[in-house]
Write a protein that holds these residues in place. Structure first.
Motif, PDB file in Angstrom:
ATOM      1  N   ARG A  57       0.843  -1.205   0.000  1.00  0.00           N
ATOM      2  CA  ARG A  57       0.000   0.000   0.000  1.00  0.00           C
ATOM      3  C   ARG A  57       0.872   1.246   0.000  1.00  0.00           C
ATOM      4  O   ARG A  57       1.933   1.281   0.602  1.00  0.00           O
ATOM      5  CB  ARG A  57      -0.913   0.005   1.232  1.00  0.00           C
ATOM      6  CG  ARG A  57      -1.834   1.221   1.299  1.00  0.00           C
ATOM      7  CD  ARG A  57      -2.780   1.146   2.465  1.00  0.00           C
ATOM      8  NE  ARG A  57      -2.088   1.016   3.750  1.00  0.00           N
ATOM      9  CZ  ARG A  57      -2.690   1.085   4.941  1.00  0.00           C
ATOM     10  NH1 ARG A  57      -3.992   1.259   5.001  1.00  0.00           N
ATOM     11  NH2 ARG A  57      -2.001   0.966   6.056  1.00  0.00           N
ATOM     12  N   TYR A  58       0.367   2.259  -0.712  1.00  0.00           N
ATOM     13  CA  TYR A  58       1.004   3.577  -0.691  1.00  0.00           C
ATOM     14  C   TYR A  58      -0.102   4.616  -0.604  1.00  0.00           C
ATOM     15  O   TYR A  58      -1.046   4.620  -1.418  1.00  0.00           O
ATOM     16  CB  TYR A  58       1.843   3.789  -1.955  1.00  0.00           C
ATOM     17  CG  TYR A  58       2.431   5.183  -2.080  1.00  0.00           C
ATOM     18  CD1 TYR A  58       3.296   5.690  -1.105  1.00  0.00           C
ATOM     19  CD2 TYR A  58       2.117   5.994  -3.165  1.00  0.00           C
ATOM     20  CE1 TYR A  58       3.827   6.969  -1.216  1.00  0.00           C
ATOM     21  CE2 TYR A  58       2.650   7.262  -3.293  1.00  0.00           C
ATOM     22  CZ  TYR A  58       3.510   7.744  -2.317  1.00  0.00           C
ATOM     23  OH  TYR A  58       4.023   9.013  -2.431  1.00  0.00           O
ATOM     24  N   ARG A  59      -0.013   5.510   0.394  1.00  0.00           N
ATOM     25  CA  ARG A  59      -1.020   6.559   0.586  1.00  0.00           C
ATOM     26  C   ARG A  59      -0.314   7.871   0.909  1.00  0.00           C
ATOM     27  O   ARG A  59       0.765   7.880   1.496  1.00  0.00           O
ATOM     28  CB  ARG A  59      -1.963   6.224   1.744  1.00  0.00           C
ATOM     29  CG  ARG A  59      -2.736   4.947   1.624  1.00  0.00           C
ATOM     30  CD  ARG A  59      -3.704   4.765   2.787  1.00  0.00           C
ATOM     31  NE  ARG A  59      -3.013   4.565   4.059  1.00  0.00           N
ATOM     32  CZ  ARG A  59      -3.616   4.458   5.242  1.00  0.00           C
ATOM     33  NH1 ARG A  59      -4.931   4.547   5.317  1.00  0.00           N
ATOM     34  NH2 ARG A  59      -2.928   4.262   6.354  1.00  0.00           N
ATOM     35  N   ASP A  60      -0.965   8.961   0.563  1.00  0.00           N
ATOM     36  CA  ASP A  60      -0.459  10.263   0.976  1.00  0.00           C
ATOM     37  C   ASP A  60      -1.592  11.280   0.956  1.00  0.00           C
ATOM     38  O   ASP A  60      -2.666  11.028   0.385  1.00  0.00           O
ATOM     39  CB  ASP A  60       0.677  10.729   0.070  1.00  0.00           C
ATOM     40  CG  ASP A  60       1.674  11.630   0.817  1.00  0.00           C
ATOM     41  OD1 ASP A  60       1.297  12.193   1.862  1.00  0.00           O
ATOM     42  OD2 ASP A  60       2.814  11.767   0.351  1.00  0.00           O
ATOM     43  N   GLY A  92     -13.711  13.553   8.751  1.00  0.00           N
ATOM     44  CA  GLY A  92     -12.350  13.139   9.072  1.00  0.00           C
ATOM     45  C   GLY A  92     -11.354  14.073   8.411  1.00  0.00           C
ATOM     46  O   GLY A  92     -11.539  14.503   7.272  1.00  0.00           O
ATOM     47  N   GLY A  93     -10.297  14.409   9.099  1.00  0.00           N
ATOM     48  CA  GLY A  93      -9.328  15.361   8.599  1.00  0.00           C
ATOM     49  C   GLY A  93      -8.520  14.816   7.439  1.00  0.00           C
ATOM     50  O   GLY A  93      -8.531  13.622   7.138  1.00  0.00           O
ATOM     51  N   THR A  94      -7.795  15.729   6.784  1.00  0.00           N
ATOM     52  CA  THR A  94      -6.910  15.337   5.690  1.00  0.00           C
ATOM     53  C   THR A  94      -5.598  14.870   6.286  1.00  0.00           C
ATOM     54  O   THR A  94      -4.686  15.651   6.553  1.00  0.00           O
ATOM     55  CB  THR A  94      -6.680  16.522   4.730  1.00  0.00           C
ATOM     56  OG1 THR A  94      -7.945  16.972   4.249  1.00  0.00           O
ATOM     57  CG2 THR A  94      -5.821  16.102   3.546  1.00  0.00           C
ATOM     58  N   ARG A  95      -5.516  13.566   6.509  1.00  0.00           N
ATOM     59  CA  ARG A  95      -4.344  12.930   7.097  1.00  0.00           C
ATOM     60  C   ARG A  95      -4.185  11.555   6.483  1.00  0.00           C
ATOM     61  O   ARG A  95      -5.150  10.969   5.979  1.00  0.00           O
ATOM     62  CB  ARG A  95      -4.461  12.843   8.617  1.00  0.00           C
ATOM     63  CG  ARG A  95      -5.794  12.354   9.106  1.00  0.00           C
ATOM     64  CD  ARG A  95      -5.957  12.367  10.597  1.00  0.00           C
ATOM     65  NE  ARG A  95      -5.526  11.116  11.196  1.00  0.00           N
ATOM     66  CZ  ARG A  95      -5.868  10.741  12.434  1.00  0.00           C
ATOM     67  NH1 ARG A  95      -6.608  11.542  13.187  1.00  0.00           N
ATOM     68  NH2 ARG A  95      -5.452   9.598  12.913  1.00  0.00           N
ATOM     69  N   ARG A  96      -2.983  11.027   6.538  1.00  0.00           N
ATOM     70  CA  ARG A  96      -2.694   9.765   5.850  1.00  0.00           C
ATOM     71  C   ARG A  96      -3.571   8.627   6.368  1.00  0.00           C
ATOM     72  O   ARG A  96      -4.025   7.781   5.596  1.00  0.00           O
ATOM     73  CB  ARG A  96      -1.216   9.417   5.987  1.00  0.00           C
ATOM     74  CG  ARG A  96      -0.797   8.216   5.154  1.00  0.00           C
ATOM     75  CD  ARG A  96       0.698   7.968   5.194  1.00  0.00           C
ATOM     76  NE  ARG A  96       1.421   8.955   4.388  1.00  0.00           N
ATOM     77  CZ  ARG A  96       2.171   9.933   4.906  1.00  0.00           C
ATOM     78  NH1 ARG A  96       2.279  10.063   6.220  1.00  0.00           N
ATOM     79  NH2 ARG A  96       2.813  10.763   4.118  1.00  0.00           N
ATOM     80  N   ASP A  97      -3.830   8.575   7.672  1.00  0.00           N
ATOM     81  CA  ASP A  97      -4.634   7.492   8.236  1.00  0.00           C
ATOM     82  C   ASP A  97      -6.065   7.482   7.724  1.00  0.00           C
ATOM     83  O   ASP A  97      -6.770   6.472   7.868  1.00  0.00           O
ATOM     84  CB  ASP A  97      -4.663   7.605   9.768  1.00  0.00           C
ATOM     85  CG  ASP A  97      -3.351   7.183  10.400  1.00  0.00           C
ATOM     86  OD1 ASP A  97      -2.550   6.524   9.707  1.00  0.00           O
ATOM     87  OD2 ASP A  97      -3.116   7.522  11.571  1.00  0.00           O
ATOM     88  N   ASN A  98      -6.506   8.594   7.163  1.00  0.00           N
ATOM     89  CA  ASN A  98      -7.868   8.674   6.637  1.00  0.00           C
ATOM     90  C   ASN A  98      -7.943   8.414   5.133  1.00  0.00           C
ATOM     91  O   ASN A  98      -9.033   8.428   4.563  1.00  0.00           O
ATOM     92  CB  ASN A  98      -8.477  10.047   6.943  1.00  0.00           C
ATOM     93  CG  ASN A  98      -8.855  10.194   8.405  1.00  0.00           C
ATOM     94  OD1 ASN A  98      -9.042   9.196   9.116  1.00  0.00           O
ATOM     95  ND2 ASN A  98      -8.949  11.424   8.880  1.00  0.00           N
ATOM     96  N   CYS A  99      -6.805   8.185   4.508  1.00  0.00           N
ATOM     97  CA  CYS A  99      -6.793   7.918   3.071  1.00  0.00           C
ATOM     98  C   CYS A  99      -7.050   6.439   2.805  1.00  0.00           C
ATOM     99  O   CYS A  99      -6.520   5.568   3.501  1.00  0.00           O
ATOM    100  CB  CYS A  99      -5.452   8.330   2.458  1.00  0.00           C
ATOM    101  SG  CYS A  99      -5.164  10.109   2.464  1.00  0.00           S
ATOM    102  N   HIS A 100      -7.830   6.156   1.811  1.00  0.00           N
ATOM    103  CA  HIS A 100      -8.116   4.793   1.379  1.00  0.00           C
ATOM    104  C   HIS A 100      -6.994   4.338   0.426  1.00  0.00           C
ATOM    105  O   HIS A 100      -6.307   5.166  -0.157  1.00  0.00           O
ATOM    106  CB  HIS A 100      -9.440   4.745   0.617  1.00  0.00           C
ATOM    107  CG  HIS A 100     -10.596   5.402   1.305  1.00  0.00           C
ATOM    108  ND1 HIS A 100     -11.858   4.856   1.339  1.00  0.00           N
ATOM    109  CD2 HIS A 100     -10.713   6.593   1.962  1.00  0.00           C
ATOM    110  CE1 HIS A 100     -12.686   5.659   1.978  1.00  0.00           C
ATOM    111  NE2 HIS A 100     -12.002   6.723   2.375  1.00  0.00           N
ATOM    112  N   PRO A 101      -6.886   3.035   0.183  1.00  0.00           N
ATOM    113  CA  PRO A 101      -7.586   1.910   0.792  1.00  0.00           C
ATOM    114  C   PRO A 101      -7.096   1.643   2.225  1.00  0.00           C
ATOM    115  O   PRO A 101      -5.960   1.940   2.568  1.00  0.00           O
ATOM    116  CB  PRO A 101      -7.236   0.726  -0.118  1.00  0.00           C
ATOM    117  CG  PRO A 101      -6.723   1.312  -1.380  1.00  0.00           C
ATOM    118  CD  PRO A 101      -6.068   2.599  -0.971  1.00  0.00           C
TER     119      PRO A 101
END
Length: 281
Positions: A57-60, A92-101
């Motif tokens: 996984r890669y999220r930002d 939910g705020g704009t933070r990596r933990d809130n990004c899918h998947p």
């Protein structure tokens, strides 16, 4: 509302969905055409399956269109099963933990939609989780919580039944608390073997979902909106579930469960199109 794309079939480079098409997921991140908001710039994520059971996984939090790493990764990684998502935050705020998947074990999950009056339902929903799953919650979105509840209700054992029970639980909880009963849910999820998607809404206004064959030997792509102007894209009806597996595509009727799963399933056969173009009638 968010935009997402998912694929299962012979290995493809992620760029075939994420960057290359005329209306790629990156294009949809700043110019979506079938959503309430055209811009989906509150982060992005990709999850893909390779040689190990659990997905990479890669999220930002950057907008997908401005992340050069995403374009490089999408050009280099080939996968037989992957999910990609661009986010327009509804909570939910704009933070990596809130990004899918979102990922847990071998499962990954991404979602487009919302729970009405979520902040008033959130604590009761979280209280349903066993300690292990509660501890796995790192973000603040309704999407991640729906995923964890589906795991709680038996995603490993009966994927569609668990999602049906999850949505039914949320609707019953809202009604019990005299809150608006509103669930809008178009999601994709996978265990690394099959790709599942559900399009459902309690008010019959579910976010869009389309499917089309892609690649060789029965590969299929599921998307929030078509990646190009090819007329191969078929809209999946509201109140449907899709399974993309070894034998092609299976589309079923889907509804939120009125009673716990295991007593009466809320999914039923709708049509089958193994190894051929998707047929919805």
């Amino acid at each position: 509302m968010c935009r997402w794309a998912a694929y299962r079939g012979e290995p493809l480079y992620l760029e075939e969905l994420v960057t290359s098409p005329a209306h790629s997921l990156i294009e949809q991140s700043h110019c979506a055409t079938r959503a309430k908001t055209a811009t989906n710039g509150d982060g992005f994520g990709i999850a893909w399956y390779g040689d190990r059971p659990e997905p990479g996984r890669y999220r930002d939090i950057l907008p997908a269109w401005s992340d050069c790493n995403l374009k490089s990764i999408a050009r280099q990684i080939r996968s037989r099963l992957f999910l990609a998502h661009v986010r327009a935050a509804t909570g939910g705020g704009t933070r990596r933990d809130n990004c899918h998947p979102f990922v847990h074990g071998r499962w990954c999950f991404m979602h487009n939609g919302q729970i009405g009056d979520f902040e008033h339902l959130r604590r009761s929903m979280e209280n349903m989780l066993e300690d292990e799953l509660y501890a796995a919650r790192t973000g603040t979105t309704d999407s991640e919580l729906l995923f964890l509840l589906a795991l709680q209700f038996g995603l490993d054992r009966d994927p569609l039944g668990a999602v049906a029970e999850t949505l039914g639980f949320v609707e019953r909880l809202a009604a019990h608390m005299a809150r608006p009963v509103l669930v809008r849910f178009t999601a994709a999820f996978s265990n690394g073997e099959d790709l599942y998607a559900v399009r459902y809404a309690s008010d019959r206004k579910a976010p869009t979902l389309y499917a089309a064959p892609m690649g060789a030997d029965g590969g299929y792509c599921l998307v929030s909106e078509p990646l190009n102007d090819d007329n191969a894209w078929a809209e999946i009806p509201d109140g449907s579930a899709v399974i993309v597996g070894e034998n092609g595509v299976d589309v079923r009727l889907f509804g939120a469960a009125d009673i716990p799963s295991g007593e009466s399933p809320a999914v039923a056969p709708f049509s089958r199109a193994a190894g051929s173009d998707l047929q919805l009638t």
